[in-house]
Design a protein around this motif. Structure first.
Motif, short mmCIF file in Angstrom:
data_model
loop_
_atom_site.label_atom_id
_atom_site.label_comp_id
_atom_site.label_asym_id
_atom_site.label_seq_id
_atom_site.Cartn_x
_atom_site.Cartn_y
_atom_site.Cartn_z
N THR A 48 0.64 -1.29 0.08
CA THR A 48 0.08 0.08 -0.09
C THR A 48 0.82 1.20 0.10
O THR A 48 0.41 2.36 -0.59
CB THR A 48 -1.18 -0.02 1.26
OG1 THR A 48 -0.29 -0.07 2.56
CG2 THR A 48 -1.93 -1.06 1.03
N LYS A 52 0.83 4.24 -2.85
CA LYS A 52 0.87 5.57 -2.32
C LYS A 52 1.90 6.38 -3.08
O LYS A 52 1.78 7.67 -3.56
CB LYS A 52 0.64 5.81 -0.99
CG LYS A 52 -0.86 5.16 -0.71
CD LYS A 52 -1.20 5.32 0.82
CE LYS A 52 -2.42 4.62 1.43
NZ LYS A 52 -2.76 4.74 2.74
N ILE A 62 -7.50 3.01 -1.41
CA ILE A 62 -7.14 1.34 -1.65
C ILE A 62 -8.26 0.78 -0.84
O ILE A 62 -8.70 0.89 0.24
CB ILE A 62 -5.69 1.25 -0.86
CG1 ILE A 62 -4.59 1.95 -1.69
CG2 ILE A 62 -5.48 -0.18 -0.76
CD1 ILE A 62 -3.24 1.95 -0.93
N ILE A 118 -4.96 0.80 4.22
CA ILE A 118 -6.26 0.57 3.47
C ILE A 118 -7.34 1.69 3.98
O ILE A 118 -7.37 2.05 5.20
CB ILE A 118 -6.89 -0.59 3.73
CG1 ILE A 118 -5.67 -1.72 2.77
CG2 ILE A 118 -8.26 -0.85 2.85
CD1 ILE A 118 -6.18 -3.26 3.27
#
Length: 184
Positions: A48, A52, A62, A118
């Motif tokens: 993640t 980003k 996400i 997330i």
């Protein structure tokens, strides 16, 4: 480049060169993660954060579908043997206890999602169970009582938002009124 209203999925647990190019050049609206993308806390955090970084957006969408019990993408990470129907049943029997436990549950789930990077969860399921509801919904619905579904659905979004997680309501009018599985 203008954002496209496109949510993409990934092939595996690491970004491929084509996926990196897609994220940097095509500027999709978001990424949805599936079980095939998720193996450990550290791996998910790395994935993640890389997404980003490539999109140059710390708030890049996400998404995960983490309902609990039968629809859980994080089974390798957390034990999510809790269904929406459990809370609907509890609400019917003791609404005060239910509301307190549900707040704690959503807050705990939100903290885990935030730690993983997330920021969108595709909950709540707002199907109202009927006698002929397709089995694909089952315990994913809060209740047969539309007032309970509404109350817990509203609270789901409220608690998610308090934790800086967006929710996606789903199945309106949905499987609650269907006798077949639209996924097929």
């Amino acid at each position: 480049m203008k954002k496209k209203a496109l949510i993409v999925s990934l092939k595996g647990t690491k970004l491929t060169s084509k996926e990196m190019l897609l994220l940097t050049k095509e500027n999709p609206w978001g990424v949805i993660l599936f079980k095939r993308n998720l193996t450990s806390i550290d791996q998910i955090k790395l994935l993640t954060s890389k997404i980003k970084k490539l999109t140059r957006n710390k708030n890049f969408p996400i998404i995960i579908d983490e309902e609990g019990e039968t629809v859980s993408r994080l089974t390798n990470i957390i034990n999510q043997n809790i269904s929406a129907n459990l809370f609907g049943t509890l609400f019917k029997n003791n609404s005060i206890l239910c509301l307190n436990l549900y707040r704690l549950y959503i807050n705990s789930l939100s903290k885990i999602l935030t730690k993983l990077g997330i920021n969108i969860n595709t909950i709540p399921v707002l199907d109202v169970l009927r006698s002929n509801t397709n089995k694909v919904i089952g315990k994913r619905s809060f209740s047969k009582d539309k007032k309970i579904v509404k109350t817990l659905g509203d609270l789901t979004l409220k608690y998610l938002h308090q934790n800086r997680i967006s929710g996606v309501i789903k199945h309106i009018p949905g499987h609650g009124a269907s006798t077949s599985d639209s996924h097929k």
